[in-house]
Write a protein that holds these residues in place. Structure first.
Motif, mmCIF file in Angstrom:
data_model
loop_
_atom_site.group_PDB
_atom_site.id
_atom_site.type_symbol
_atom_site.label_atom_id
_atom_site.label_comp_id
_atom_site.label_asym_id
_atom_site.label_seq_id
_atom_site.Cartn_x
_atom_site.Cartn_y
_atom_site.Cartn_z
ATOM 1 N N CYS A 76 0.906 -1.168 -0.096
ATOM 2 C CA CYS A 76 -0.092 -0.072 -0.017
ATOM 3 C C CYS A 76 0.763 1.233 0.016
ATOM 4 O O CYS A 76 0.388 2.359 -0.289
ATOM 5 C CB CYS A 76 -0.913 0.180 1.357
ATOM 6 N N PHE A 77 2.170 1.212 0.221
ATOM 7 C CA PHE A 77 2.917 2.463 0.537
ATOM 8 C C PHE A 77 4.305 1.774 -0.269
ATOM 9 O O PHE A 77 4.719 0.808 -0.298
ATOM 10 C CB PHE A 77 3.354 2.438 2.049
ATOM 11 N N THR A 78 4.593 3.145 -0.916
ATOM 12 C CA THR A 78 5.792 3.019 -2.109
ATOM 13 C C THR A 78 6.825 4.160 -2.002
ATOM 14 O O THR A 78 6.351 5.314 -1.993
ATOM 15 C CB THR A 78 5.466 2.940 -3.425
ATOM 16 N N PRO A 79 7.900 3.907 -1.272
ATOM 17 C CA PRO A 79 8.863 5.121 -0.799
ATOM 18 C C PRO A 79 9.180 5.809 -1.942
ATOM 19 O O PRO A 79 9.492 7.269 -1.887
ATOM 20 C CB PRO A 79 10.023 4.357 -0.239
ATOM 21 N N THR A 80 9.403 5.263 -3.253
ATOM 22 C CA THR A 80 9.709 5.920 -4.360
ATOM 23 C C THR A 80 8.392 7.178 -4.772
ATOM 24 O O THR A 80 8.758 7.845 -5.738
ATOM 25 C CB THR A 80 9.827 5.035 -5.660
ATOM 26 N N ASP A 81 7.477 7.024 -4.182
ATOM 27 C CA ASP A 81 6.425 8.167 -4.406
ATOM 28 C C ASP A 81 7.031 9.456 -4.086
ATOM 29 O O ASP A 81 6.440 10.361 -4.410
ATOM 30 C CB ASP A 81 5.241 7.801 -3.493
ATOM 31 N N VAL A 82 8.119 9.387 -3.373
ATOM 32 C CA VAL A 82 8.721 10.811 -3.075
ATOM 33 C C VAL A 82 9.117 11.480 -4.480
ATOM 34 O O VAL A 82 9.367 12.817 -4.406
ATOM 35 C CB VAL A 82 9.899 10.536 -2.135
ATOM 36 N N ASP A 83 9.364 10.752 -5.507
ATOM 37 C CA ASP A 83 9.577 11.434 -6.791
ATOM 38 C C ASP A 83 8.295 12.240 -7.264
ATOM 39 O O ASP A 83 8.480 12.827 -8.460
ATOM 40 C CB ASP A 83 10.435 10.392 -7.812
ATOM 41 N N LYS A 84 7.060 11.881 -6.798
ATOM 42 C CA LYS A 84 6.010 12.307 -7.510
ATOM 43 C C LYS A 84 5.641 13.723 -7.242
ATOM 44 O O LYS A 84 6.197 14.174 -6.143
ATOM 45 C CB LYS A 84 4.774 11.618 -7.169
ATOM 46 N N LYS A 85 4.919 14.459 -8.262
ATOM 47 C CA LYS A 85 4.781 16.002 -7.986
ATOM 48 C C LYS A 85 3.711 15.799 -6.791
ATOM 49 O O LYS A 85 2.707 15.366 -6.902
ATOM 50 C CB LYS A 85 4.169 16.428 -9.181
ATOM 51 N N TRP A 86 4.087 16.720 -5.670
ATOM 52 C CA TRP A 86 3.392 16.578 -4.468
ATOM 53 C C TRP A 86 1.815 17.265 -4.348
ATOM 54 O O TRP A 86 1.166 16.728 -3.638
ATOM 55 C CB TRP A 86 3.971 17.134 -3.031
ATOM 56 N N ASP A 87 1.845 18.111 -5.254
ATOM 57 C CA ASP A 87 0.600 18.800 -5.305
ATOM 58 C C ASP A 87 -0.218 17.978 -6.146
ATOM 59 O O ASP A 87 -1.487 18.438 -6.422
ATOM 60 C CB ASP A 87 0.494 20.452 -5.467
ATOM 61 N N SER B 192 12.908 -0.969 4.688
ATOM 62 C CA SER B 192 13.761 -0.104 4.564
ATOM 63 C C SER B 192 13.733 1.343 5.351
ATOM 64 O O SER B 192 12.756 1.759 5.901
ATOM 65 C CB SER B 192 13.603 0.478 3.139
ATOM 66 N N ILE B 193 14.745 2.142 5.566
ATOM 67 C CA ILE B 193 14.665 3.401 6.081
ATOM 68 C C ILE B 193 15.585 4.472 5.187
ATOM 69 O O ILE B 193 16.507 4.146 4.573
ATOM 70 C CB ILE B 193 15.677 3.521 7.604
ATOM 71 N N SER B 194 14.790 5.506 4.756
ATOM 72 C CA SER B 194 15.498 6.331 3.807
ATOM 73 C C SER B 194 15.209 7.858 4.144
ATOM 74 O O SER B 194 14.216 8.123 4.935
ATOM 75 C CB SER B 194 15.043 6.222 2.260
ATOM 76 N N TYR B 195 15.940 8.721 3.789
ATOM 77 C CA TYR B 195 15.512 10.215 3.928
ATOM 78 C C TYR B 195 14.512 10.441 3.185
ATOM 79 O O TYR B 195 14.342 9.832 1.866
ATOM 80 C CB TYR B 195 16.899 11.249 3.624
ATOM 81 N N ALA B 196 13.572 11.699 3.180
ATOM 82 C CA ALA B 196 12.534 12.180 2.457
ATOM 83 C C ALA B 196 13.071 12.481 0.898
ATOM 84 O O ALA B 196 12.160 12.244 0.260
ATOM 85 C CB ALA B 196 11.718 13.241 3.079
ATOM 86 N N ASP B 197 14.150 12.793 0.720
ATOM 87 C CA ASP B 197 14.578 13.066 -0.710
ATOM 88 C C ASP B 197 14.945 11.678 -1.451
ATOM 89 O O ASP B 197 15.519 11.787 -2.572
ATOM 90 C CB ASP B 197 15.757 14.019 -0.718
ATOM 91 N N GLY B 198 14.912 10.373 -0.747
ATOM 92 C CA GLY B 198 14.982 9.188 -1.239
ATOM 93 C C GLY B 198 16.438 8.594 -0.902
ATOM 94 O O GLY B 198 16.737 7.373 -1.298
ATOM 95 N N THR C 132 -0.840 4.299 4.619
ATOM 96 C CA THR C 132 -1.065 3.421 3.349
ATOM 97 C C THR C 132 -0.651 4.367 2.246
ATOM 98 O O THR C 132 -0.778 4.019 1.040
ATOM 99 C CB THR C 132 -2.622 2.983 3.319
ATOM 100 N N ILE C 133 -0.697 5.688 2.448
ATOM 101 C CA ILE C 133 -0.294 6.972 1.375
ATOM 102 C C ILE C 133 0.825 7.487 1.809
ATOM 103 O O ILE C 133 1.465 7.751 2.793
ATOM 104 C CB ILE C 133 -1.674 7.778 1.495
ATOM 105 N N PHE C 134 1.173 7.985 0.540
ATOM 106 C CA PHE C 134 2.454 9.071 0.791
ATOM 107 C C PHE C 134 1.963 10.243 0.804
ATOM 108 O O PHE C 134 1.772 11.094 -0.078
ATOM 109 C CB PHE C 134 3.415 8.944 -0.380
ATOM 110 N N ASP C 135 1.965 10.851 1.849
ATOM 111 C CA ASP C 135 1.156 12.287 2.176
ATOM 112 C C ASP C 135 2.186 13.277 2.740
ATOM 113 O O ASP C 135 2.535 12.910 4.223
ATOM 114 C CB ASP C 135 -0.152 12.255 3.135
ATOM 115 N N ARG C 136 2.771 13.912 2.356
ATOM 116 C CA ARG C 136 3.832 14.764 2.897
ATOM 117 C C ARG C 136 3.534 15.812 3.912
ATOM 118 O O ARG C 136 4.214 16.202 4.691
ATOM 119 C CB ARG C 136 4.456 15.742 1.779
#
Length: 159
Positions: A5-16, A149-155, A79-83
Motif C-alpha cells: 500500500c505504501f511505496t517510498p519511491t512516491d517521493v519523486d511524484k509531484k506533491w501537489d 527500509s529507512i530513507s531520507y525524504a529525498d530518497g 497507506t499513502i504518501f502524504d507529505r
C-alpha cells in the motif's frame, strides 16, 4: 498474500497532484495477510528505531498540533504518501524527515480513530475504511525485523 500500500519511491511524484493510494480494492484487502505500509518521522529518533523498531508514542506527541487523542499502545502507519505528516513531525521535533517502510501482519492492524469515523462498521470493515483514508495503527511496537527500509525524504537510503 502480501499487499503493498505504501511505496517510498512516491517521493519523486509531484506533491501537489499525486498522492499514493491505500488498498486498491476490498477483495485485495480481504485476500491480504500482510501489508507493506509506511511511517514518517524525524531523524532525531533514528538511533532508537534502528535499535528497537518503531515504538508506540507513550509521550502523546500526536497531540502536537491537532489535539487528537493518541493511542499509547499502537504505532500509526500510512497507506499513502502524504507529505503533510513529514512536515508536521519536522516542525515539532526538528532533524531531517525520514521514511520507514514496514511489512506487518493484518492481524496486528486496527483502524486509526482519526481516519475512521463511520457508523455501524466493525473490525475489518473499520480497518479497510481507515486504510482507504490513508492510515491505520499497528497494535504494539513494530519490531525492527519488520522494517524493510529507512530513507531520507529525498530518497537517500539510510544504512
Amino acid at each position: 498474500m502480501l499487499l503493498r500500500c505504501f511505496t517510498p519511491t512516491d517521493v519523486d511524484k509531484k506533491w501537489d497532484t499525486y498522492r499514493s493510494a491505500g488498498p486498491k480494492s476490498r477483495s485485495a484487502f480481504d485476500d491480504a495477510t500482510d501489508f507493506i505500509l509506511g511511517h514518517f518521522t524525524s531523524s532525531t529518533f533514528l538511533e532508537s528505531i534502528q535499535r528497537n523498531g518503531l515504538m508506540p508514542d507513550s509521550k502523546k506527541e500526536r497531540a502536537m498540533d491537532d489535539h487528537q487523542p493518541s493511542d499509547q499502545t499502537s504505532v500509526y502507519l500510512l497507506t499513502i504518501f502524504d507529505r503533510y505528516y513529514l512536515e508536521r513531525v519536522i516542525n515539532h521535533h526538528g532533524g531531517e524527515p525520514i521514511l520507514i517502510e514496514v511489512q506487518v501482519s493484518k492481524a496486528k492492524l486496527i483502524a486509526d480513530e482519526e481516519k475512521y469515523r463511520g457508523q455501524g462498521e466493525t473490525g475489518l470493515d473499520q480497518l479497510y475504511l481507515s486504510m482507504c483514508g490513508g492510515s491505520c495503527k499497528h497494535h504494539g511496537a513494530v519490531p525492527k525485523q519488520s522494517i524493510l527500509s529507512i530513507s531520507y525524504a529525498d530518497g537517500r537510503p539510510i544504512s
